[in-house]
Design a protein around this motif. Sequence first.
Motif, mmCIF file in Angstrom:
data_model
loop_
_atom_site.group_PDB
_atom_site.id
_atom_site.type_symbol
_atom_site.label_atom_id
_atom_site.label_comp_id
_atom_site.label_asym_id
_atom_site.label_seq_id
_atom_site.Cartn_x
_atom_site.Cartn_y
_atom_site.Cartn_z
ATOM 1 N N TYR A 54 4.439 10.615 -6.288
ATOM 2 C CA TYR A 54 5.761 10.873 -6.772
ATOM 3 C C TYR A 54 6.294 10.003 -7.836
ATOM 4 O O TYR A 54 6.870 9.098 -8.017
ATOM 5 C CB TYR A 54 7.078 10.663 -5.656
ATOM 6 C CG TYR A 54 6.867 11.428 -4.398
ATOM 7 C CD1 TYR A 54 6.838 12.685 -4.167
ATOM 8 C CD2 TYR A 54 6.436 10.541 -3.247
ATOM 9 C CE1 TYR A 54 6.564 13.410 -3.174
ATOM 10 C CE2 TYR A 54 6.238 11.194 -2.156
ATOM 11 C CZ TYR A 54 6.406 12.632 -1.801
ATOM 12 O OH TYR A 54 6.217 13.214 -0.973
ATOM 13 N N PRO A 55 5.410 10.314 -9.233
ATOM 14 C CA PRO A 55 5.587 9.753 -10.285
ATOM 15 C C PRO A 55 6.745 9.553 -11.033
ATOM 16 O O PRO A 55 7.257 8.706 -11.665
ATOM 17 C CB PRO A 55 4.641 10.283 -11.299
ATOM 18 C CG PRO A 55 3.625 11.233 -10.311
ATOM 19 C CD PRO A 55 4.327 11.536 -9.316
ATOM 20 N N ASN A 56 7.692 10.672 -10.647
ATOM 21 C CA ASN A 56 9.151 10.623 -10.955
ATOM 22 C C ASN A 56 9.918 9.787 -10.391
ATOM 23 O O ASN A 56 9.851 9.917 -9.145
ATOM 24 C CB ASN A 56 9.562 12.186 -11.146
ATOM 25 C CG ASN A 56 10.995 12.331 -11.802
ATOM 26 O OD1 ASN A 56 11.851 11.723 -11.244
ATOM 27 N ND2 ASN A 56 11.101 13.209 -12.532
ATOM 28 N N ARG A 57 10.486 8.693 -10.937
ATOM 29 C CA ARG A 57 11.262 7.715 -10.331
ATOM 30 C C ARG A 57 12.449 8.455 -9.585
ATOM 31 O O ARG A 57 13.025 8.018 -8.461
ATOM 32 C CB ARG A 57 11.863 6.829 -11.238
ATOM 33 C CG ARG A 57 12.315 5.365 -10.806
ATOM 34 C CD ARG A 57 12.731 4.465 -11.707
ATOM 35 N NE ARG A 57 13.124 3.251 -11.143
ATOM 36 C CZ ARG A 57 14.589 3.038 -11.016
ATOM 37 N NH1 ARG A 57 15.300 3.861 -11.457
ATOM 38 N NH2 ARG A 57 15.041 1.814 -10.506
ATOM 39 N N LEU A 58 13.025 9.427 -10.217
ATOM 40 C CA LEU A 58 14.258 10.030 -9.611
ATOM 41 C C LEU A 58 14.068 10.757 -8.081
ATOM 42 O O LEU A 58 14.584 10.575 -7.164
ATOM 43 C CB LEU A 58 14.867 11.139 -10.383
ATOM 44 C CG LEU A 58 16.040 11.829 -9.804
ATOM 45 C CD1 LEU A 58 17.041 11.158 -9.556
ATOM 46 C CD2 LEU A 58 16.704 12.915 -10.807
ATOM 47 N N LEU A 59 12.825 11.299 -8.057
ATOM 48 C CA LEU A 59 12.116 11.999 -6.895
ATOM 49 C C LEU A 59 11.924 10.862 -5.817
ATOM 50 O O LEU A 59 12.494 10.935 -4.791
ATOM 51 C CB LEU A 59 10.901 12.684 -7.128
ATOM 52 C CG LEU A 59 11.013 13.819 -7.823
ATOM 53 C CD1 LEU A 59 9.688 14.594 -8.070
ATOM 54 C CD2 LEU A 59 11.873 14.938 -7.112
ATOM 55 N N ARG A 60 11.336 9.619 -6.310
ATOM 56 C CA ARG A 60 11.059 8.551 -5.363
ATOM 57 C C ARG A 60 12.624 7.974 -4.866
ATOM 58 O O ARG A 60 12.786 7.726 -3.545
ATOM 59 C CB ARG A 60 10.370 7.342 -6.020
ATOM 60 C CG ARG A 60 8.990 7.685 -6.459
ATOM 61 C CD ARG A 60 8.173 6.318 -6.278
ATOM 62 N NE ARG A 60 8.789 5.509 -7.326
ATOM 63 C CZ ARG A 60 8.480 5.626 -8.729
ATOM 64 N NH1 ARG A 60 7.546 6.637 -9.370
ATOM 65 N NH2 ARG A 60 8.960 4.848 -9.562
ATOM 66 N N GLU A 105 0.957 -1.066 0.003
ATOM 67 C CA GLU A 105 0.036 0.142 0.036
ATOM 68 C C GLU A 105 0.632 1.278 0.105
ATOM 69 O O GLU A 105 0.441 2.389 -0.784
ATOM 70 C CB GLU A 105 -0.884 0.004 1.219
ATOM 71 C CG GLU A 105 -1.836 1.210 1.497
ATOM 72 C CD GLU A 105 -2.976 1.373 0.394
ATOM 73 O OE1 GLU A 105 -3.566 2.410 0.380
ATOM 74 O OE2 GLU A 105 -3.122 0.255 -0.337
ATOM 75 N N ARG A 106 1.906 1.329 0.590
ATOM 76 C CA ARG A 106 2.673 2.416 0.868
ATOM 77 C C ARG A 106 3.751 2.535 -0.579
ATOM 78 O O ARG A 106 3.506 3.835 -1.032
ATOM 79 C CB ARG A 106 4.101 2.186 1.893
ATOM 80 C CG ARG A 106 3.479 2.377 3.255
ATOM 81 C CD ARG A 106 4.676 1.718 4.343
ATOM 82 N NE ARG A 106 6.029 2.116 3.675
ATOM 83 C CZ ARG A 106 6.982 1.063 3.901
ATOM 84 N NH1 ARG A 106 6.870 0.155 4.706
ATOM 85 N NH2 ARG A 106 8.244 1.325 3.540
ATOM 86 N N ARG A 107 3.859 1.307 -1.191
ATOM 87 C CA ARG A 107 4.372 1.661 -2.526
ATOM 88 C C ARG A 107 3.392 2.135 -3.749
ATOM 89 O O ARG A 107 3.679 3.226 -4.469
ATOM 90 C CB ARG A 107 4.955 0.475 -2.996
ATOM 91 C CG ARG A 107 6.139 -0.023 -2.290
ATOM 92 C CD ARG A 107 6.618 -1.584 -3.059
ATOM 93 N NE ARG A 107 7.728 -2.051 -2.143
ATOM 94 C CZ ARG A 107 8.376 -3.233 -2.313
ATOM 95 N NH1 ARG A 107 7.432 -4.071 -3.193
ATOM 96 N NH2 ARG A 107 9.411 -3.363 -1.948
ATOM 97 N N ASN A 108 2.252 2.017 -3.449
ATOM 98 C CA ASN A 108 1.138 2.344 -4.331
ATOM 99 C C ASN A 108 1.030 3.944 -4.184
ATOM 100 O O ASN A 108 1.075 4.789 -4.921
ATOM 101 C CB ASN A 108 -0.139 1.713 -4.128
ATOM 102 C CG ASN A 108 0.071 0.011 -4.677
ATOM 103 O OD1 ASN A 108 0.729 0.118 -5.644
ATOM 104 N ND2 ASN A 108 -0.939 -0.793 -4.184
#
Length: 352
Positions: A78-84, A69-72
Amino acid sequence: MEATNNRVERELEQWRKREQRFIKLFMPQLLESRAFLKEKLRHLERLSTRYGNTNDMEERLALRLLKQERRNLEKRLYPNRLLRIIRLAVKGFAIFTEPVIAEQKAHKNTVALNASLEQAGFGKLKERLEQHVRQGQEKFSLPVTYYVNEKERMDFQVHFTKGKDEQYRISHYDALLYSENHPGKTVKQTFPMDTSMSITSEQAYNLLLGRAVMKESGGQKELVKLDLNDKDAQGNFRMKQFPENYGYDPEKELDKLPLKETQGLTGKEKLFRELANGNRVEVTLRKGGQKLLIEAEPQKKTVNIYTIHGEKLTVGEALGSKQDRAARTIPLGVNRVEHTNHRKNSKKGLQI
């Protein structure tokens, strides 16, 4: 719905109820707002950190589902992978420090609770307290028993609740007085501990015997006693209150008895402290050295006087007209063994 022992599940259910309240207060779209989703993510992360070391299988399963649930939520926010990735690095530091901070808070909370327990006369509970604080339950209770003397026993159930600040407090305790002199009769009362007029275990014992206790609230002192013939809707005895303007003057009443204990200022102050705590106190007449027991009686604006065996006396009888009376049947809580042991009790609460 049955109560669950799964702490993760319990906290998730509390969050769901919070969401339902917000829907009633605001528009349903609030739950999809970025601000709300970020707060929800932080809450889920806190749960993962708090219970990450659990050995309970049900809680570990709930944490695995929680992780998905946290990952979703992270992908939505944060759609941007770099931001994640950047956020994950920052969060990693927080995850490292948060348990340390939580441990410090739990220790500080335990120290404060131990002080409150000691002051209330429940020092025996300190050894078991920290274990329950670390478990993180919303509320819990601990039993403790004190033998006042050979015939009397006090059973207590002390209740703790966790506030919004995640800190535990003593909310109230249940007190029950059992006497072998009256095996079919027990006296019980619930005393709040989250008010300015908290009652110690020793004072609870005296109140359950029908004696008066001095308390201070808002800078005002008053004597209180239980009305053992009148209960409220919760099954508690109603409390009678005698403020300072009621006109009770125990010093004036004691002046009628020439006591050794009132000759000096120190002795007089000690005697008044004992009476204010609800104790039945042993005193000595100056002339003849006769031993007596006395206790405060604010309702009748007097001081009750007893022989050392528990037989009630008038002032005239106490001063010598009938000193050689035979002892009568001793009422609940009034015997020589009780008095001897009771004098050994701490000033703050009962002790074994």
